[in-house]
Design an enzyme around this catalytic site. Structure first.
Site, short mmCIF file in Angstrom:
data_model
loop_
_atom_site.label_atom_id
_atom_site.label_comp_id
_atom_site.label_asym_id
_atom_site.label_seq_id
_atom_site.Cartn_x
_atom_site.Cartn_y
_atom_site.Cartn_z
N ASN A 150 0.84 -1.20 0.00
CA ASN A 150 0.00 0.00 0.00
C ASN A 150 0.87 1.25 0.00
OD1 ASN A 150 -1.75 2.20 0.90
ND2 ASN A 150 -3.26 0.62 1.33
N CYS A 198 -6.48 -1.33 6.48
CA CYS A 198 -6.85 -2.19 5.35
C CYS A 198 -8.30 -2.59 5.52
CB CYS A 198 -5.96 -3.42 5.24
SG CYS A 198 -6.24 -4.33 3.69
N LEU A 199 -9.17 -1.95 4.77
CA LEU A 199 -10.61 -2.12 4.94
C LEU A 199 -11.06 -3.54 4.59
CD1 LEU A 199 -13.31 0.44 3.98
CD2 LEU A 199 -13.50 -1.89 3.10
N VAL A 200 -10.67 -4.02 3.41
CA VAL A 200 -11.18 -5.32 2.95
C VAL A 200 -10.62 -6.46 3.78
CG1 VAL A 200 -9.39 -5.73 1.19
CG2 VAL A 200 -11.69 -6.69 0.88
N TYR A 227 -11.89 -4.09 -5.81
CA TYR A 227 -11.67 -5.50 -5.56
C TYR A 227 -12.22 -6.41 -6.66
CZ TYR A 227 -11.56 -3.10 -1.07
OH TYR A 227 -11.34 -2.19 -0.08
N ASN A 285 -2.50 -5.55 -5.60
CA ASN A 285 -2.66 -4.38 -4.75
C ASN A 285 -1.78 -3.21 -5.20
OD1 ASN A 285 -4.11 -3.32 -2.46
ND2 ASN A 285 -2.17 -3.31 -1.34
N CYS A 296 -11.71 1.75 -0.26
CA CYS A 296 -10.42 1.07 -0.17
C CYS A 296 -9.36 2.13 0.11
CB CYS A 296 -10.10 0.34 -1.48
SG CYS A 296 -8.44 -0.35 -1.59
N VAL A 297 -8.48 1.88 1.09
CA VAL A 297 -7.46 2.88 1.41
C VAL A 297 -6.32 2.90 0.40
CG1 VAL A 297 -7.92 2.92 3.89
CG2 VAL A 297 -6.27 1.27 2.97
N GLN A 298 -6.28 1.94 -0.52
CA GLN A 298 -5.21 1.90 -1.51
C GLN A 298 -5.61 2.54 -2.84
OE1 GLN A 298 -2.17 1.69 -2.01
NE2 GLN A 298 -1.45 0.12 -3.41
#
Length: 262
Positions: A14, A76-78, A133, A163, A194-196
């Site tokens: 990330n 990391c949300l997911v 995703y 990612n 998503c934080v990425q």
């Protein structure tokens, strides 16, 4: 002006959350921040790699406790939402217990819990989502939010499994995906769930164009970090979530105990 140390636990691949959250908090009027990271190995956004990544969490928490951080973001949300209903509460409770064992009264935020709490704070119960995703993981994110009482009225998955590639998705593709959603019944749009996936420059632009509140995983994380630190969650040019209206409500009336300032 107060100063606060922010710990960030991030996937090794990330590069976005460590850019967007500091950029947001740098605009805060009454505080300064430093950022201290610890990384968990993960490259492909797959169920197997997410489980293996989460198993590294304890080491990361200990490393950031050594730095004496004032607040910690599990970014990391997911990785959390894909583990099942209510998983963000279990993870946050375990991290809080680990910090307490170290005698560190740090505020604790997970990206997964932050999105749930930010939506609750804005009273947005019908939302649309843009996610990077693969479809099976996106469906688990939808299921996690719906189990929290959020009605996901439309969503799109860009189906990027690498990612590192997620961090390179152009803003134009993200905004185009948002424009393709049916927003007629939505109270809010999560333009990057998503934080990425980069989206920070899009939040205010999309809000003005689409005519409804626009959040991202980064703005939700910044909002909840500020609340956890007892600071006004007000940041300019970051969408209505951080515009001051939500932040005018007193902390204890909105936040669950795990996010209240020590």
């Amino acid at each position: 002006m107060s100063h606060h140390r922010i710990g960030m636990i991030v996937p090794s691949s990330n590069v976005t959350v460590e850019t967007e959250v500091p950029a947001l908090l740098a605009r805060h009027a009454s505080a300064t921040f430093s950022f201290h990271g610890s990384r968990m190995r993960m490259h492909t956004v797959s169920p197997e790699e997410l489980v293996a990544m989460n198993a590294q969490r304890g080491r990361c928490v200990d490393e950031l406790a050594d730095a004496g951080v004032d607040a910690l973001l599990y970014a990391c949300l997911v990785a959390v939402m894909a583990q099942g209903t209510g998983e963000h509460r279990r993870v946050e409770a375990e991290v809080a217990a680990q910090l307490a064992e170290r005698g560190l009264p740090a505020g604790l935020v997970s990206s997964a819990g932050a999105l749930v709490d930010a939506l609750a704070a804005t009273a947005a119960r019908r939302v649309a989502l843009v996610m990077p995703y693969l479809r099976p993981l996106a469906e688990q994110v939808v299921a996690h939010l719906e189990a929290e009482g959020v009605d996901v009225v439309d969503w799109v998955a860009l189906e990027v499994g690498d990612n590192a590639e997620v961090g390179c998705i152009p803003n134009e593709r993200v905004l185009g995906a948002a424009r393709g959603l049916d927003l007629s019944r939505a109270d809010a749009l999560v333009i990057s769930c998503c934080v990425q996936m980069p989206s920070l420059p899009l939040v205010a632009v999309a809000e003005a164009e689409l005519g409804l509140p626009v959040l991202s995983a980064a703005t939700a994380g910044a909002f909840c970090l500020l609340r956890a630190l007892g600071l006004p969650p007000e940041i300019p040019d970051a969408g209505s979530l951080l515009a001051g209206g939500v932040g005018s409500v007193r902390h204890a009336e909105v936040l669950p105990p795990r996010l209240r300032a020590p």
